[in-house]
Design an enzyme around this catalytic site. Structure first.
Site, PDB file in Angstrom:
ATOM      1  N   SER A 118      15.737  53.182  32.886  1.00 42.70           N
ATOM      2  CA  SER A 118      14.720  53.554  33.874  1.00 42.70           C
ATOM      3  C   SER A 118      13.760  52.403  34.115  1.00 42.70           C
ATOM      4  CB  SER A 118      13.972  54.801  33.428  1.00 42.70           C
ATOM      5  OG  SER A 118      13.561  54.688  32.098  1.00 42.70           O
ATOM      6  N   HIS A 139      20.903  53.848  38.142  1.00 44.70           N
ATOM      7  CA  HIS A 139      19.831  54.721  37.645  1.00 44.70           C
ATOM      8  C   HIS A 139      19.959  56.097  38.274  1.00 44.70           C
ATOM      9  CE1 HIS A 139      15.194  55.402  37.238  1.00 44.70           C
ATOM     10  NE2 HIS A 139      15.880  56.012  36.286  1.00 44.70           N
ATOM     11  N   GLU A 151      19.724  55.030  42.071  1.00 41.11           N
ATOM     12  CA  GLU A 151      19.024  53.774  42.368  1.00 41.11           C
ATOM     13  C   GLU A 151      19.907  52.656  41.801  1.00 41.11           C
ATOM     14  OE1 GLU A 151      15.268  53.284  40.248  1.00 41.11           O
ATOM     15  OE2 GLU A 151      14.390  52.209  41.932  1.00 41.11           O
ATOM     16  N   ASN A 189      10.431  54.254  39.546  1.00 38.63           N
ATOM     17  CA  ASN A 189       9.363  54.422  38.560  1.00 38.63           C
ATOM     18  C   ASN A 189       8.118  53.603  38.879  1.00 38.63           C
ATOM     19  OD1 ASN A 189      10.235  56.437  36.772  1.00 38.63           O
ATOM     20  ND2 ASN A 189      11.857  55.044  36.114  1.00 38.63           N
TER      21      ASN A 189
HETATM   22  N1  CAA Z   1      23.156  71.175  36.083  1.00 43.72           N
HETATM   23  C1  CAA Z   1      23.621  71.818  37.163  1.00 43.72           C
HETATM   24  N2  CAA Z   1      22.837  72.536  37.998  1.00 43.72           N
HETATM   25  C2  CAA Z   1      21.508  72.615  37.688  1.00 43.72           C
HETATM   26  C3  CAA Z   1      20.955  71.975  36.569  1.00 43.72           C
HETATM   27  C4  CAA Z   1      21.838  71.221  35.745  1.00 43.72           C
HETATM   28  N3  CAA Z   1      21.390  70.563  34.678  1.00 43.72           N
HETATM   29  N4  CAA Z   1      19.609  72.220  36.537  1.00 43.72           N
HETATM   30  C5  CAA Z   1      19.344  72.988  37.610  1.00 43.72           C
HETATM   31  N5  CAA Z   1      20.495  73.215  38.307  1.00 43.72           N
HETATM   32  C6  CAA Z   1      20.631  73.917  39.584  1.00 43.72           C
HETATM   33  C7  CAA Z   1      20.424  75.398  39.471  1.00 43.72           C
HETATM   34  O1  CAA Z   1      21.631  76.077  39.199  1.00 43.72           O
HETATM   35  C8  CAA Z   1      19.889  75.756  40.860  1.00 43.72           C
HETATM   36  O2  CAA Z   1      20.916  75.817  41.808  1.00 43.72           O
HETATM   37  P1  CAA Z   1      20.781  76.709  43.167  1.00 43.72           P
HETATM   38  O3  CAA Z   1      19.453  76.399  43.786  1.00 43.72           O
HETATM   39  O4  CAA Z   1      21.935  76.273  44.021  1.00 43.72           O
HETATM   40  O5  CAA Z   1      20.870  78.105  42.678  1.00 43.72           O
HETATM   41  C9  CAA Z   1      19.065  74.538  41.233  1.00 43.72           C
HETATM   42  O6  CAA Z   1      19.559  73.450  40.435  1.00 43.72           O
HETATM   43  C10 CAA Z   1      17.606  74.765  40.961  1.00 43.72           C
HETATM   44  O7  CAA Z   1      17.459  75.085  39.574  1.00 43.72           O
HETATM   45  P2  CAA Z   1      16.602  76.299  39.042  1.00 43.72           P
HETATM   46  O8  CAA Z   1      16.657  77.458  39.983  1.00 43.72           O
HETATM   47  O9  CAA Z   1      16.998  76.514  37.620  1.00 43.72           O
HETATM   48  O10 CAA Z   1      15.120  75.743  38.948  1.00 43.72           O
HETATM   49  P3  CAA Z   1      14.206  75.064  40.028  1.00 43.72           P
HETATM   50  O11 CAA Z   1      14.399  75.604  41.389  1.00 43.72           O
HETATM   51  O12 CAA Z   1      12.871  75.115  39.394  1.00 43.72           O
HETATM   52  O13 CAA Z   1      14.722  73.552  40.062  1.00 43.72           O
HETATM   53  C11 CAA Z   1      14.797  71.326  39.296  1.00 43.72           C
HETATM   54  C12 CAA Z   1      14.808  72.782  38.896  1.00 43.72           C
HETATM   55  C13 CAA Z   1      16.085  70.984  40.071  1.00 43.72           C
HETATM   56  C14 CAA Z   1      14.743  70.526  38.015  1.00 43.72           C
HETATM   57  C15 CAA Z   1      13.546  71.080  40.236  1.00 43.72           C
HETATM   58  O14 CAA Z   1      12.399  71.581  39.628  1.00 43.72           O
HETATM   59  C16 CAA Z   1      13.326  69.622  40.546  1.00 43.72           C
HETATM   60  O15 CAA Z   1      13.957  69.066  41.423  1.00 43.72           O
HETATM   61  N6  CAA Z   1      12.373  69.015  39.831  1.00 43.72           N
HETATM   62  C17 CAA Z   1      12.051  67.584  39.987  1.00 43.72           C
HETATM   63  C18 CAA Z   1      13.097  66.782  39.285  1.00 43.72           C
HETATM   64  C19 CAA Z   1      12.819  65.314  39.394  1.00 43.72           C
HETATM   65  O16 CAA Z   1      11.885  64.840  40.017  1.00 43.72           O
HETATM   66  N7  CAA Z   1      13.687  64.553  38.732  1.00 43.72           N
HETATM   67  C20 CAA Z   1      13.515  63.108  38.641  1.00 43.72           C
HETATM   68  C21 CAA Z   1      12.811  62.796  37.367  1.00 43.72           C
HETATM   69  S1  CAA Z   1      12.563  61.082  37.191  1.00 43.72           S
HETATM   70  C22 CAA Z   1      14.004  60.536  36.538  1.00 43.72           C
HETATM   71  O17 CAA Z   1      14.916  61.256  36.222  1.00 43.72           O
HETATM   72  C23 CAA Z   1      14.131  59.092  36.393  1.00 43.72           C
HETATM   73  C24 CAA Z   1      13.303  58.376  35.441  1.00 43.72           C
HETATM   74  O18 CAA Z   1      13.618  57.187  35.266  1.00 43.72           O
HETATM   75  C25 CAA Z   1      12.145  58.902  34.731  1.00 43.72           C
END
Ligand code: CAA
Length: 296
Positions: A118, A139, A151, A189
């Site tokens: 990251s 990434h 990324e 990031n």
């Molecule tokens: N595998 C497969 N499917 C998944 C999953 C996983 N691990 N986690 C969630 N899902 C699916 C669910 O089945 C659901 O599908 P549908 O909408 O089609 O039914 C969908 O994703 C949404 O999940 P939930 O209903 O359980 O929960 P939610 O609506 O609260 O969404 C989330 C959860 C997708 C995590 C959402 O909150 C989100 O997008 N959050 C932000 C995530 C983000 O910003 N990520 C980047 C972080 S930074 C990074 O990763 C890089 C770094 O370098 C730090």
């Protein structure tokens, strides 16, 4: 590119293995711990069940996806036939340099070596190999099966050809790649972490509480999670380490981590992974409550 190896079976590694396997690639998933590998297969199976439940995958396709994954505790065995290795080990420079030295000697000379880092410099990682033109950043975002972005980070010596291959491959996985150059924090990031840090400062200075800050950003900016929940989800230790990379890399005080973040990490409150951060995660992500410390 036919055969893929993924190093590290934690949250990112198992997500990356899942996505390659679901798209028909034979994947070697490598970890030093057999227990971690078994846990990863369980997580992948559960995440595939969610996709099956939505009708986007059949039971047979789920089984085929799982069959596409072979696990290894021996890195040399796991990577020897790979055309592409994606490293997703712990975010620690010395560990990554050691892994890339090993990968350089264990893999075919033509293999592309990618890191899911990251924030660690791709150029630095490439410098310990004899193929800096074939070292690149790939990434993925968490949760990998859900998030569309890859990324793609070009190190100083990454070739045009390798970059194009990785951009094409990311599309084959159903992802949307975006190219960035190798400077601290790349793009994702460099933009995300100052926002998270500023959210922590607004809490630290008593401008607003945890729920208010997250509600304002969630509903006001249409973010799926507020910045404090997202920080917990990413891991407060990871956020701190990325901020330090930005702070040291640019020598600019605007990236200095908020003292509250430093204290929380030192106290072991690392967010979802430790059960406590700005929220208590004891009852799972669907039932978050503000951590006692930040209750009004
Ligand atoms: N595998 C497969 N499917 C998944 C999953 C996983 N691990 N986690 C969630 N899902 C699916 C669910 O089945 C659901 O599908 P549908 O909408 O089609 O039914 C969908 O994703 C949404 O999940 P939930 O209903 O359980 O929960 P939610 O609506 O609260 O969404 C989330 C959860 C997708 C995590 C959402 O909150 C989100 O997008 N959050 C932000 C995530 C983000 O910003 N990520 C980047 C972080 S930074 C990074 O990763 C890089 C770094 O370098 C730090």
């Amino acid at each position: 590119m036919k055969k893929v190896a993924v190093i590290g079976s934690g949250t990112m590694g198992n997500g990356i293995a899942h996505v390659f396997a679901q798209n028909g690639f034979p994947v070697s998933l490598v970890d030093i711990s057999e227990e971690a590998l078994q846990r990863a297969l369980g997580t992948i199976s559960k995440n595939l069940d969610r996709i099956v439940a939505k009708g986007n995958l059949t039971e047979e396709q789920k089984e085929q996806t799982l069959q596409n994954i072979t696990t290894y505790t021996n890195t040399q065995e796991g990577v020897k036939e790979a055309d592409l290795v994606v490293e997703a080990a712990t975010e620690n420079v010395d560990l990554k340099l050691k892994i890339f030295r090993d990968l350089d000697s264990f893999t075919k000379p033509t293999a592309i070596l990618a890191s899911n880092t990251s924030s660690i410099s791709i150029t630095k990682i490439a410098s310990v190999t004899n193929r800096p033109d074939k070292v690149i950043g790939m990434h993925f975002m968490n949760p990998v099966p859900v998030m569309k972005l890859v990324e793609v980070i070009r190190g100083y010596s990454t070739s045009d050809e390798v970059t194009q291959q990785v951009l094409d491959l990311s599309k084959q996985l159903g992802k949307v790649p975006a190219e960035a150059n190798d400077y601290p924090g790349f793009v994702a990031n460099r933009v995300l972490m100052p926002m998270i840090n500023e959210a922590i400062y607004t809490l630290f200075e008593g401008v607003a509480g945890v729920e208010e800050i997250d509600t304002i950003m969630k509903l006001g900016m249409a973010h799926p999670m507020g910045p404090l929940q997202l920080a917990d989800f990413i891991g407060l230790d990871v956020c701190l380490s990325i901020l330090n990379v930005l702070y040291e890399g640019f020598g600019n005080p605007k990236y200095a981590p908020c003292p509250l973040l430093v204290n929380m990490v030192q106290a072991g409150h690392k967010g979802a992974k430790s059960g406590q951060g700005f929220y208590s995660w004891a009852n799972g992500p669907k039932d978050l409550v503000v951590a006692d410390r930040f209750k009004k």
